[in-house]
Design a protein around this motif. Structure first.
Motif, short mmCIF file in Angstrom:
data_model
loop_
_atom_site.label_atom_id
_atom_site.label_comp_id
_atom_site.label_asym_id
_atom_site.label_seq_id
_atom_site.Cartn_x
_atom_site.Cartn_y
_atom_site.Cartn_z
N LEU A 106 41.57 38.03 43.88
CA LEU A 106 41.31 39.10 44.82
C LEU A 106 39.88 39.02 45.32
CD1 LEU A 106 42.71 40.59 41.97
CD2 LEU A 106 43.42 42.11 43.83
N ASN A 107 39.66 39.56 46.53
CA ASN A 107 38.28 39.77 46.96
C ASN A 107 38.08 41.24 47.31
OD1 ASN A 107 39.22 40.18 49.58
ND2 ASN A 107 38.32 38.35 50.42
N ARG A 108 36.82 41.66 47.23
CA ARG A 108 36.51 43.08 47.43
C ARG A 108 35.89 43.26 48.81
NH1 ARG A 108 33.64 46.81 42.97
NH2 ARG A 108 32.10 45.14 42.94
N GLU A 121 32.79 39.44 47.08
CA GLU A 121 32.93 39.44 45.63
C GLU A 121 34.37 39.07 45.27
OE1 GLU A 121 31.78 42.34 41.85
OE2 GLU A 121 31.77 43.11 43.92
N LEU A 122 34.51 38.21 44.26
CA LEU A 122 35.83 37.70 43.86
C LEU A 122 36.12 38.04 42.41
CD1 LEU A 122 35.60 34.11 45.42
CD2 LEU A 122 36.85 36.06 46.36
N ALA A 123 37.42 38.19 42.12
CA ALA A 123 37.86 38.43 40.74
C ALA A 123 39.19 37.71 40.52
CB ALA A 123 38.02 39.92 40.48
N VAL A 124 39.36 37.17 39.32
CA VAL A 124 40.65 36.62 38.89
C VAL A 124 41.18 37.56 37.83
CG1 VAL A 124 41.82 34.70 37.75
CG2 VAL A 124 40.01 34.24 39.41
N CYS A 125 42.40 38.05 38.04
CA CYS A 125 42.91 39.05 37.10
C CYS A 125 44.29 38.68 36.58
CB CYS A 125 42.91 40.44 37.73
SG CYS A 125 44.27 40.73 38.84
N ASP A 126 44.62 39.29 35.48
CA ASP A 126 45.90 39.15 34.79
C ASP A 126 46.55 40.52 34.82
OD1 ASP A 126 47.93 39.19 32.93
OD2 ASP A 126 46.75 38.35 31.30
N ARG A 130 46.27 43.36 32.00
CA ARG A 130 45.25 44.24 32.60
C ARG A 130 43.83 43.78 32.25
NH1 ARG A 130 49.76 47.13 31.82
NH2 ARG A 130 50.30 48.82 33.26
N ARG A 131 43.61 42.51 32.41
CA ARG A 131 42.28 41.95 32.18
C ARG A 131 41.84 41.18 33.42
NH1 ARG A 131 39.90 42.00 27.30
NH2 ARG A 131 41.11 42.90 25.60
N TYR A 132 40.54 41.06 33.59
CA TYR A 132 40.04 40.37 34.77
C TYR A 132 38.69 39.73 34.48
CZ TYR A 132 37.05 44.49 35.36
OH TYR A 132 36.13 45.50 35.18
N VAL A 133 38.33 38.80 35.32
CA VAL A 133 37.04 38.14 35.26
C VAL A 133 36.40 38.26 36.64
CG1 VAL A 133 35.81 35.95 34.92
CG2 VAL A 133 37.82 36.50 33.50
N LEU A 134 35.21 38.86 36.68
CA LEU A 134 34.46 38.91 37.93
C LEU A 134 33.69 37.60 38.09
CD1 LEU A 134 32.97 42.53 37.92
CD2 LEU A 134 34.88 41.66 39.29
N LEU A 135 33.87 36.94 39.22
CA LEU A 135 33.16 35.69 39.45
C LEU A 135 31.73 35.98 39.89
CD1 LEU A 135 36.13 34.77 39.43
CD2 LEU A 135 35.55 33.13 41.21
N PRO A 136 30.79 35.17 39.45
CA PRO A 136 29.40 35.36 39.91
C PRO A 136 29.32 35.07 41.41
CG PRO A 136 29.60 33.28 38.76
CD PRO A 136 30.91 33.99 38.57
N PRO A 137 28.34 35.64 42.09
CA PRO A 137 28.20 35.34 43.53
C PRO A 137 27.85 33.87 43.74
CG PRO A 137 26.30 36.57 42.72
CD PRO A 137 27.31 36.57 41.61
N PHE A 192 33.29 24.98 48.17
CA PHE A 192 32.59 25.35 46.95
C PHE A 192 33.64 25.57 45.87
CE2 PHE A 192 30.43 26.95 50.68
CZ PHE A 192 29.11 26.56 50.50
N ILE A 193 33.32 25.17 44.64
CA ILE A 193 34.28 25.32 43.54
C ILE A 193 33.62 26.06 42.39
CG2 ILE A 193 35.42 24.07 41.67
CD1 ILE A 193 36.61 22.21 43.57
N PHE A 194 34.35 27.05 41.86
CA PHE A 194 33.93 27.75 40.64
C PHE A 194 34.84 27.31 39.50
CE2 PHE A 194 34.65 31.12 37.56
CZ PHE A 194 33.36 31.40 37.14
N SER A 195 34.25 26.98 38.36
CA SER A 195 35.00 26.61 37.17
C SER A 195 34.72 27.63 36.07
CB SER A 195 34.60 25.21 36.69
OG SER A 195 35.16 24.94 35.42
#
Length: 393
Positions: A106-108, A121-126, A130-137, A192-195
């Motif tokens: 998702l993005n905000r 701002e991006l997030a990967v969620c389950d 009901r858990r999520y990870v906010l990606l750094p900018p 750009f790639i985020f790992s």
């Protein structure tokens, strides 16, 4: 006599789906021990297609309904998961960008008084756990080149999406993920790639449009930003974008292993209106499903004859006849399923769309559900692996 474990494994691997494996594991302690052994679930999942549980669109999650064989699991997911994403901060401002392996990217969006940034701002969620990870900018030094050259957000088009797990990530564990952010301006493409393994962004590719070998008309059309549209496909470590909808039989290709952009040709045909999807046809060859013609009553399956590289020669493998009283449109695809809609061509009919899935391997058609149609539709398959081992907020 007791059946040796190595024979039990072979029996269990031949069970039709995960529900049967769950029932078998409940029979006795030894069956359960084998079924939950660390390597066995991965082997089972490699041999069996994940369940198509439904799809996500701007109206929310829509589960597969009876008589679809995934309906019981889809119903259970509906009761257990939170597809309103209420567990995210400011959840009403998050929008779905991509879905893969049960996870949602998702993005905000900005507040009303905020200017829309180039990189949101991006997030990967389950949604199940009901858990999520906010990606750094995106780091300032990576973003500055784009934002400095193109200070207005409209001059740069960005699209984030999830990358399927590769061999190394799968070996490291299923909790890892990667997000790619494609950025395009009028003259160039960047990626750009985020790992999640490193927790960092990196620039991995850039390309001037003039270096793609396009003619002037194709270059002008390309500058309008195919990466920002829904027509994205994945096979054999490559992402594909097609321009068939605007009568240009070309593919933009991004190779995630070589980190390179290129352009390839589509097979000859009137690939307009209903859309195309690309899948893995086996032996390293690319397969393509598409409706040839505006009101075609058959779905063509065409396979590239060369392995791995950009498609060159194509051959029609199969043609699936469809009811000519309906108009069809492909909505999304994974490596296992196509999702498409049909509706009556009569203008007097109520615009209710029927959603169908097509198993790429067996060519079996199943109805998923019926509803009013929206453009942005993403297949939801599989129950997501937990994000428990990742930093969570």
């Amino acid at each position: 006599m007791d059946i040796p474990d190595h024979l039990l494994e072979q029996i269990f691997l031949r069970l039709p789906d995960l529900a049967d494996l769950a029932r078998a594991s409940a029979a006795c302690v030894s069956f359960r021990r084998l079924a939950i052994d660390g390597s066995f679930p991965r082997r089972f999942c490699r041999l069996h297609a994940p369940l198509l549980l439904g799809f996500l669109d701007p109206d929310g999650y829509h589960p597969a309904l009876p008589p679809n064989h995934s309906a019981p699991a889809a119903c259970a997911l509906t009761l257990a998961a939170d597809f309103s994403f209420a567990f995210l901060p400011s959840h009403c401002r998050w929008t779905v960008q991509d879905v893969r392996d049960g996870r949602v990217l998702l993005n905000r969006g900005p507040r009303e008084d905020e200017r829309s940034p180039v990189f949101r701002e991006l997030a990967v969620c389950d949604p199940l756990h009901r858990r999520y990870v906010l990606l750094p900018p995106v780091p300032h030094d990576l973003a500055a080149s784009l934002e400095h050259s193109f200070p207005m957000a409209r001059d740069v088009r960005c699209k984030p999406f999830l990358i399927p797990l590769g061999v190394e990530e799968a070996a490291a564990g299923e909790t890892t993920f990667r997000v790619i952010l494609m950025a395009q301006c009028e003259t160039s493409l960047s990626a750009f790639i985020f790992s999640s393994s490193t927790g960092q962004w990196q620039t991995i590719a850039s390309k001037d449009l003039s270096d793609l070998g396009l003619d002037r008309f194709e270059s002008i059309t390309m500058s309008h930003g195919p990466i920002s549209c829904q027509r994205r496909h994945y096979a054999y470590g490559r992402f594909y974008w097609d321009w068939a909808v605007i009568s240009i039989n070309k593919l933009l290709v991004f190779d995630t292993m070589r980190m390179e952009f290129s352009v390839a040709d589509l097979p000859p045909g009137d690939w307009t209106g209903q859309g195309l999807v690309f899948v893995e046809a086996g032996e390293g060859r690319l397969g393509m499903f598409g409706f040839d013609g505006e009101f075609a009553s058959h779905l063509s399956y065409t396979i590239a004859q060369n392995e791995s590289g950009s498609p060159s020669q194509w051959q029609v493998e199969k043609s699936i006849s469809l009811d000519s009283r309906y108009k069809y449109l492909i909505r999304d695809a994974t490596q296992k399923y196509l999702l498409f809609t049909r509706r009556k061509t009569s203008p007097l009919e109520k615009l209710l769309f029927e959603y169908f899935s097509l198993d790429v391997k067996t060519m079996q058609l199943q109805m998923v559900c019926a509803k009013q149609c929206t453009l942005h539709t993403l297949i939801y398959t599989n129950f997501p692996p937990s994000l428990l081992s990742l930093p969570t907020i």
